[in-house]
Design a protein around this motif. Structure first.
Motif, PDB file in Angstrom:
ATOM      1  N   GLY A 162      -7.798 -17.446 -81.496  1.00  0.00           N
ATOM      2  CA  GLY A 162      -8.233 -16.419 -80.561  1.00  0.00           C
ATOM      3  C   GLY A 162      -7.867 -15.016 -81.035  1.00  0.00           C
ATOM      4  O   GLY A 162      -8.689 -14.093 -80.998  1.00  0.00           O
ATOM      5  N   ARG A 163      -6.646 -14.856 -81.527  1.00  0.00           N
ATOM      6  CA  ARG A 163      -6.198 -13.548 -82.027  1.00  0.00           C
ATOM      7  C   ARG A 163      -7.009 -13.104 -83.241  1.00  0.00           C
ATOM      8  O   ARG A 163      -7.242 -11.910 -83.436  1.00  0.00           O
ATOM      9  N   SER A 164      -7.435 -14.064 -84.046  1.00  0.00           N
ATOM     10  CA  SER A 164      -8.129 -13.705 -85.284  1.00  0.00           C
ATOM     11  C   SER A 164      -9.526 -13.155 -85.038  1.00  0.00           C
ATOM     12  O   SER A 164     -10.083 -12.454 -85.888  1.00  0.00           O
ATOM     13  N   VAL A 165     -10.100 -13.465 -83.865  1.00  0.00           N
ATOM     14  CA  VAL A 165     -11.483 -13.044 -83.608  1.00  0.00           C
ATOM     15  C   VAL A 165     -11.618 -12.091 -82.427  1.00  0.00           C
ATOM     16  O   VAL A 165     -12.639 -11.418 -82.295  1.00  0.00           O
ATOM     17  N   PHE A 166     -10.606 -12.063 -81.565  1.00  0.00           N
ATOM     18  CA  PHE A 166     -10.690 -11.246 -80.350  1.00  0.00           C
ATOM     19  C   PHE A 166      -9.473 -10.333 -80.282  1.00  0.00           C
ATOM     20  O   PHE A 166      -8.334 -10.792 -80.446  1.00  0.00           O
ATOM     21  N   HIS A 167      -9.688  -9.052 -80.013  1.00  0.00           N
ATOM     22  CA  HIS A 167      -8.604  -8.072 -80.070  1.00  0.00           C
ATOM     23  C   HIS A 167      -8.322  -7.412 -78.721  1.00  0.00           C
ATOM     24  O   HIS A 167      -7.635  -6.393 -78.670  1.00  0.00           O
ATOM     25  N   GLY A 168      -8.820  -8.036 -77.668  1.00  0.00           N
ATOM     26  CA  GLY A 168      -8.481  -7.592 -76.321  1.00  0.00           C
ATOM     27  C   GLY A 168      -7.391  -8.472 -75.743  1.00  0.00           C
ATOM     28  O   GLY A 168      -6.593  -9.074 -76.471  1.00  0.00           O
ATOM     29  N   ARG A 169      -7.356  -8.565 -74.398  1.00  0.00           N
ATOM     30  CA  ARG A 169      -6.338  -9.376 -73.723  1.00  0.00           C
ATOM     31  C   ARG A 169      -6.652 -10.864 -73.909  1.00  0.00           C
ATOM     32  O   ARG A 169      -7.743 -11.322 -73.581  1.00  0.00           O
ATOM     33  N   LEU A 170      -5.671 -11.605 -74.376  1.00  0.00           N
ATOM     34  CA  LEU A 170      -5.828 -13.033 -74.653  1.00  0.00           C
ATOM     35  C   LEU A 170      -5.038 -13.839 -73.632  1.00  0.00           C
ATOM     36  O   LEU A 170      -3.920 -13.463 -73.253  1.00  0.00           O
ATOM     37  N   SER A 171      -5.612 -14.978 -73.208  1.00  0.00           N
ATOM     38  CA  SER A 171      -4.927 -15.811 -72.221  1.00  0.00           C
ATOM     39  C   SER A 171      -5.261 -17.282 -72.439  1.00  0.00           C
ATOM     40  O   SER A 171      -5.941 -17.662 -73.405  1.00  0.00           O
ATOM     41  N   TYR A 172      -4.771 -18.094 -71.535  1.00  0.00           N
ATOM     42  CA  TYR A 172      -4.959 -19.545 -71.538  1.00  0.00           C
ATOM     43  C   TYR A 172      -4.771 -19.997 -70.092  1.00  0.00           C
ATOM     44  O   TYR A 172      -3.954 -19.427 -69.365  1.00  0.00           O
ATOM     45  N   ALA A 173      -5.530 -20.999 -69.655  1.00  0.00           N
ATOM     46  CA  ALA A 173      -5.419 -21.508 -68.289  1.00  0.00           C
ATOM     47  C   ALA A 173      -4.605 -22.796 -68.286  1.00  0.00           C
ATOM     48  O   ALA A 173      -5.060 -23.834 -68.764  1.00  0.00           O
ATOM     49  N   ALA A 174      -3.413 -22.724 -67.736  1.00  0.00           N
ATOM     50  CA  ALA A 174      -2.499 -23.871 -67.716  1.00  0.00           C
ATOM     51  C   ALA A 174      -2.462 -24.489 -66.330  1.00  0.00           C
ATOM     52  O   ALA A 174      -2.695 -23.814 -65.321  1.00  0.00           O
ATOM     53  N   ALA A 175      -2.153 -25.779 -66.272  1.00  0.00           N
ATOM     54  CA  ALA A 175      -1.850 -26.405 -64.992  1.00  0.00           C
ATOM     55  C   ALA A 175      -0.505 -25.874 -64.505  1.00  0.00           C
ATOM     56  O   ALA A 175       0.309 -25.352 -65.281  1.00  0.00           O
ATOM     57  N   GLN A 176      -0.247 -26.002 -63.218  1.00  0.00           N
ATOM     58  CA  GLN A 176       0.929 -25.374 -62.628  1.00  0.00           C
ATOM     59  C   GLN A 176       2.240 -25.789 -63.287  1.00  0.00           C
ATOM     60  O   GLN A 176       3.147 -24.973 -63.407  1.00  0.00           O
TER      61      GLN A 176
END
Length: 376
Positions: A198-212
């Motif tokens: 993700g960092r290598s291709v996108f330079h904005g805010r990066l995230s991930y959706a985790a279970a609680q």
């Protein structure tokens, strides 16, 4: 994303399945003081308010992805739901990118989140890279875009939890036939790989959706993302539960929240969908459940009050439409929409024909969200 269990979309295995994995992580983070939310966000009230829009191939010819339908839906999300954000999720690079582009062109904030499942690891990483490049292109053109590298990897990515399919992995988690230490090690390894892609291709805010209850190294990301399906009698308990995710000093995004459409659904959390007997033809609702659009609407508004009070980064209701869970007003026993988290109800022109065209109609939850979003 394509449905994963005989007519129930990813709706799904969420917090309920995540609870099966609680042995991996236990409590994710200790609670922090009341000032943590303000220090993290610097403001009160949500920054973004939106809805999850899932794309996928569809289970039947009648529910296959339609670009024309998608464009109409995005306009409704902006103009009628009054959302400022859409979580574009699911699988299929062309579907995801086309939907993200449409949302961006309509002036919506885009949360783009590919969720390819049951595929080789290299294909999932390539799927992330292709959608991430598109997200970066939109960002450079001036669109407001966040990019999430995926959702609940232990569920969707083969090789972390034993099992060839999502259903097999769920079964193994529920049975406890999992090496928790090894699972966490594999989860950490893949999450780090996905973040690097993700960092290598996108330079904005990066995230991930985790279970609680997932244990995640949030140092890898700019925004903490949580699929949230709790139910508490006291709203203060929501606040106490959510504060633990603020310890990282990063914005907190509620990447999914919602409930199904029957009395008692909020208490079932992420397992609310598990009320359908698919051994019957046609499938039937189990038990004597009472349809209640009001229950769903009230829960969503209650959670929004909590998120607003904490000044979180974003909250996205799950979900806009679930085409493969049709509403049957003429046959309550076959009203599969009860098992849907959707804020609209899908209605087929010919209920028994898989090729039938269909349309959606708003539920009370749609109107409740629209009123709240419009005021904001």
């Amino acid at each position: 994303m394509e449905n994963t269990k005989k007519g129930i979309s990813r709706a799904r295995f969420l917090a309920g399945a995540g609870a099966a994995a609680v042995g991996v992580a236990g409590a994710l983070l200790p609670a922090t003081g009341a000032r943590a939310a303000e220090a993290t966000t610097g403001r009160r009230g949500l920054r973004h308010r939106g809805v999850v829009y899932t794309v996928g191939a569809g289970e039947t010819p009648g529910t296959a992805f339609s670009a024309a339908r998608m464009r109409r839906d995005i306009r409704v999300i902006r103009d009628d739901l009054h959302a400022d954000t859409v979580d574009v999720t699911g699988d299929g690079v062309e579907r995801l990118n086309a939907t993200a582009t449409e949302a961006a062109e309509r002036g919506l904030h885009v949360w783009l989140q590919p969720t390819l499942g049951d595929a080789p690891e290299r294909d999932i990483l390539d799927h992330i890279a292709q959608t991430g490049r598109h997200a970066e292109g939109l960002r450079r053109q001036g669109a407001s875009v966040d990019f999430s590298v995926g959702c609940e990897f232990w569920l969707f990515v083969p090789g972390i939890v034993p099992g060839e399919t999502i259903l097999e992995r769920i079964e193994n988690l529920q049975n406890g036939t999992v090496d928790w230490v090894r699972m966490q090690r594999r989860l950490d390894r893949f999450t780090a790989k996905a973040a690097a892609v993700g960092r290598s291709v996108f330079h904005g805010r990066l995230s991930y959706a985790a279970a609680q209850d997932d244990k995640v190294d949030w140092n890898l990301f700019d925004v903490v993302g949580i699929d949230y399906y709790s139910s508490h009698a006291d709203s203060a308990d929501y606040v106490r539960e959510l504060k633990r995710y603020l310890r990282w000093g990063k914005p907190l995004a509620i990447t999914e929240f919602g409930t199904c459409t029957y009395v008692g659904a909020p208490e079932a959390g992420g397992m609310g969908w598990d009320i359908v007997d698919y051994d019957k033809t046609p499938p039937e609702i189990k038990g004597d459940l009472v349809r209640s659009e009001r229950t769903q609407a009230d829960y969503l508004v209650e959670l929004l009050d909590v998120f607003e009070s904490m000044g979180l980064y974003t909250a996205m209701a799950f979900e806009f439409v679930t085409a493969d869970a049709p509403h049957r007003p003429d046959s309550p026993r076959h009203d599969i929409d009860l098992a849907s988290y959707s804020i609209t109800k899908a209605i087929k022109d010919r209920p028994d024909d898989p090729r039938s065209d269909w349309h959606w109609e708003p539920k009370e939850a749609f109107h409740a969200l629209a009123r709240r979003y419009r005021r904001c």
